[in-house]
Design a protein around this motif. Structure first.
Motif, PDB file in Angstrom:
ATOM      1  N   PHE A  84     -12.484 -16.827   4.341  1.00  0.00           N
ATOM      2  CA  PHE A  84     -13.400 -15.855   4.933  1.00  0.00           C
ATOM      3  C   PHE A  84     -14.588 -16.634   5.491  1.00  0.00           C
ATOM      4  O   PHE A  84     -15.268 -17.344   4.743  1.00  0.00           O
ATOM      5  N   LEU A  85     -14.823 -16.518   6.789  1.00  0.00           N
ATOM      6  CA  LEU A  85     -15.889 -17.276   7.447  1.00  0.00           C
ATOM      7  C   LEU A  85     -16.825 -16.313   8.162  1.00  0.00           C
ATOM      8  O   LEU A  85     -16.391 -15.525   9.002  1.00  0.00           O
ATOM      9  N   TYR A  86     -18.117 -16.412   7.821  1.00  0.00           N
ATOM     10  CA  TYR A  86     -19.082 -15.467   8.380  1.00  0.00           C
ATOM     11  C   TYR A  86     -20.511 -15.988   8.195  1.00  0.00           C
ATOM     12  O   TYR A  86     -20.755 -16.877   7.383  1.00  0.00           O
ATOM     13  N   PRO A  87     -21.476 -15.393   8.909  1.00  0.00           N
ATOM     14  CA  PRO A  87     -22.886 -15.711   8.679  1.00  0.00           C
ATOM     15  C   PRO A  87     -23.467 -14.806   7.608  1.00  0.00           C
ATOM     16  O   PRO A  87     -22.987 -13.690   7.412  1.00  0.00           O
ATOM     17  N   VAL A  88     -24.481 -15.283   6.923  1.00  0.00           N
ATOM     18  CA  VAL A  88     -25.194 -14.442   5.956  1.00  0.00           C
ATOM     19  C   VAL A  88     -26.235 -13.630   6.721  1.00  0.00           C
ATOM     20  O   VAL A  88     -27.133 -14.200   7.355  1.00  0.00           O
ATOM     21  N   TRP A  89     -26.090 -12.325   6.658  1.00  0.00           N
ATOM     22  CA  TRP A  89     -27.057 -11.417   7.269  1.00  0.00           C
ATOM     23  C   TRP A  89     -27.590 -10.509   6.173  1.00  0.00           C
ATOM     24  O   TRP A  89     -26.817  -9.794   5.534  1.00  0.00           O
ATOM     25  N   TRP A  90     -28.880 -10.539   5.923  1.00  0.00           N
ATOM     26  CA  TRP A  90     -29.485  -9.704   4.888  1.00  0.00           C
ATOM     27  C   TRP A  90     -28.742  -9.844   3.561  1.00  0.00           C
ATOM     28  O   TRP A  90     -28.333  -8.867   2.946  1.00  0.00           O
ATOM     29  N   SER A  91     -28.514 -11.090   3.183  1.00  0.00           N
ATOM     30  CA  SER A  91     -27.953 -11.448   1.872  1.00  0.00           C
ATOM     31  C   SER A  91     -26.497 -11.068   1.671  1.00  0.00           C
ATOM     32  O   SER A  91     -26.007 -11.053   0.542  1.00  0.00           O
ATOM     33  N   ASP A  92     -25.767 -10.778   2.742  1.00  0.00           N
ATOM     34  CA  ASP A  92     -24.356 -10.410   2.606  1.00  0.00           C
ATOM     35  C   ASP A  92     -23.626 -10.731   3.907  1.00  0.00           C
ATOM     36  O   ASP A  92     -24.214 -11.260   4.851  1.00  0.00           O
ATOM     37  N   CYS A  93     -22.364 -10.375   3.947  1.00  0.00           N
ATOM     38  CA  CYS A  93     -21.556 -10.582   5.138  1.00  0.00           C
ATOM     39  C   CYS A  93     -21.866  -9.505   6.179  1.00  0.00           C
ATOM     40  O   CYS A  93     -22.414  -8.449   5.852  1.00  0.00           O
ATOM     41  N   PRO A  94     -21.499  -9.732   7.449  1.00  0.00           N
ATOM     42  CA  PRO A  94     -21.669  -8.695   8.468  1.00  0.00           C
ATOM     43  C   PRO A  94     -20.874  -7.429   8.126  1.00  0.00           C
ATOM     44  O   PRO A  94     -19.876  -7.480   7.401  1.00  0.00           O
ATOM     45  N   ALA A  95     -21.314  -6.310   8.682  1.00  0.00           N
ATOM     46  CA  ALA A  95     -20.674  -5.012   8.416  1.00  0.00           C
ATOM     47  C   ALA A  95     -19.194  -5.019   8.778  1.00  0.00           C
ATOM     48  O   ALA A  95     -18.384  -4.364   8.117  1.00  0.00           O
ATOM     49  N   LYS A  96     -18.816  -5.773   9.807  1.00  0.00           N
ATOM     50  CA  LYS A  96     -17.394  -5.844  10.197  1.00  0.00           C
ATOM     51  C   LYS A  96     -16.539  -6.336   9.035  1.00  0.00           C
ATOM     52  O   LYS A  96     -15.464  -5.803   8.785  1.00  0.00           O
ATOM     53  N   LEU A  97     -17.022  -7.370   8.359  1.00  0.00           N
ATOM     54  CA  LEU A  97     -16.241  -7.923   7.250  1.00  0.00           C
ATOM     55  C   LEU A  97     -16.284  -6.996   6.040  1.00  0.00           C
ATOM     56  O   LEU A  97     -15.268  -6.793   5.369  1.00  0.00           O
ATOM     57  N   LYS A  98     -17.432  -6.427   5.757  1.00  0.00           N
ATOM     58  CA  LYS A  98     -17.512  -5.455   4.662  1.00  0.00           C
ATOM     59  C   LYS A  98     -16.547  -4.304   4.930  1.00  0.00           C
ATOM     60  O   LYS A  98     -15.831  -3.846   4.029  1.00  0.00           O
ATOM     61  N   GLY A  99     -16.487  -3.850   6.182  1.00  0.00           N
ATOM     62  CA  GLY A  99     -15.555  -2.784   6.549  1.00  0.00           C
ATOM     63  C   GLY A  99     -14.102  -3.209   6.438  1.00  0.00           C
ATOM     64  O   GLY A  99     -13.227  -2.385   6.138  1.00  0.00           O
ATOM     65  N   TRP A 100     -13.841  -4.500   6.657  1.00  0.00           N
ATOM     66  CA  TRP A 100     -12.477  -5.024   6.482  1.00  0.00           C
ATOM     67  C   TRP A 100     -12.057  -4.837   5.029  1.00  0.00           C
ATOM     68  O   TRP A 100     -10.962  -4.356   4.748  1.00  0.00           O
ATOM     69  N   PHE A 101     -12.939  -5.196   4.094  1.00  0.00           N
ATOM     70  CA  PHE A 101     -12.622  -4.989   2.680  1.00  0.00           C
ATOM     71  C   PHE A 101     -12.474  -3.497   2.371  1.00  0.00           C
ATOM     72  O   PHE A 101     -11.550  -3.090   1.662  1.00  0.00           O
ATOM     73  N   ASP A 102     -13.377  -2.675   2.895  1.00  0.00           N
ATOM     74  CA  ASP A 102     -13.317  -1.229   2.647  1.00  0.00           C
ATOM     75  C   ASP A 102     -11.968  -0.645   3.054  1.00  0.00           C
ATOM     76  O   ASP A 102     -11.400   0.179   2.336  1.00  0.00           O
ATOM     77  N   ARG A 103     -11.462  -1.068   4.196  1.00  0.00           N
ATOM     78  CA  ARG A 103     -10.255  -0.450   4.752  1.00  0.00           C
ATOM     79  C   ARG A 103      -8.977  -1.177   4.350  1.00  0.00           C
ATOM     80  O   ARG A 103      -7.969  -0.545   4.029  1.00  0.00           O
TER      81      ARG A 103
END
Length: 198
Positions: A84-103
């Motif tokens: 999993f490769l991403y930038p830290v934005w506001w202490s977490d991953c971008p919403a796209k990646l969070k949504g990937w886990f959600d779905r």
């Protein structure tokens, strides 16, 4: 060896994209099968629909799973290692990646299995690589690093991965002084992958 990179950054001008290109080049030397899920380039839908919530929220595993989610699950099933490769934005991953886990971590697949559900296989290795503006020492001092590690490694990867590690490429606000070290760390990733038992 089958490697899946789940990549989340919207810009090819970013440092995270440079890290992706470096990662691809070191993995290509190994002649492994590398597949990239570029969540922004593919316009992956990070928002759960009402129908998906009906399935997830009430564990109605008989309801269908969206085709884009099934496609991501198929990539997972082929992988020996997921990065999993991403930038830290506001202490977490971008919403796209969070949504990937959600779905993609759908009920009956990644959790809440029953006798009729298809269970997610256990992946030998999960690597989380994130770029961060602040230096690692500062992220540890304010305990953001520990928080990110706990969320990603203990919750999102959890027991779904036999081995897991987080690599924070911090200090990118002073890129000239950290890029060489970061790229050396990326260069060590094939060794980490080779050390896993398949």
């Amino acid at each position: 060896m089958n490697i899946l990179i789940v990549y989340a950054h919207p810009s090819k001008k970013s440092y995270t994209f440079q890290v992706l290109e470096r990662l691809k080049s070191v993995l290509d030397l190994e002649k492994w099968n590398v597949e990239i899920s570029d969540l922004y380039a593919s316009n992956f839908c990070s928002d759960m629909s009402e129908e998906e919530y009906e399935r997830e929220g009430f564990a109605k595993t008989q309801l269908p799973i969206s085709s884009d989610v099934l496609a991501e699950q198929e990539k997972i099933e082929k992988a020996d290692c997921i990065i999993f490769l991403y930038p830290v934005w506001w202490s977490d991953c971008p919403a796209k990646l969070k949504g990937w886990f959600d779905r993609v971590y759908s009920v009956g697949y990644a959790y809440g299995q029953n006798e009729t559900s298809r269970k997610m296989k256990t992946i030998p290795l999960g690597l989380v690589i994130c770029t961060a503006g602040h230096p690692n020492a500062f992220l540890h001092e304010i305990e953001i690093a520990q928080s990110m590690e706990k969320i990603m490694l203990q919750d999102r990867l959890g027991k779904r991965f036999e081995n897991k590690e987080m690599i924070i490429l911090g200090g990118t606000l002073d890129l000239e002084n950290v890029m060489t070290k970061h790229f050396e760390e990326i260069g060590q990733i094939p060794k980490k992958i080779k050390s896993i038992k398949k």
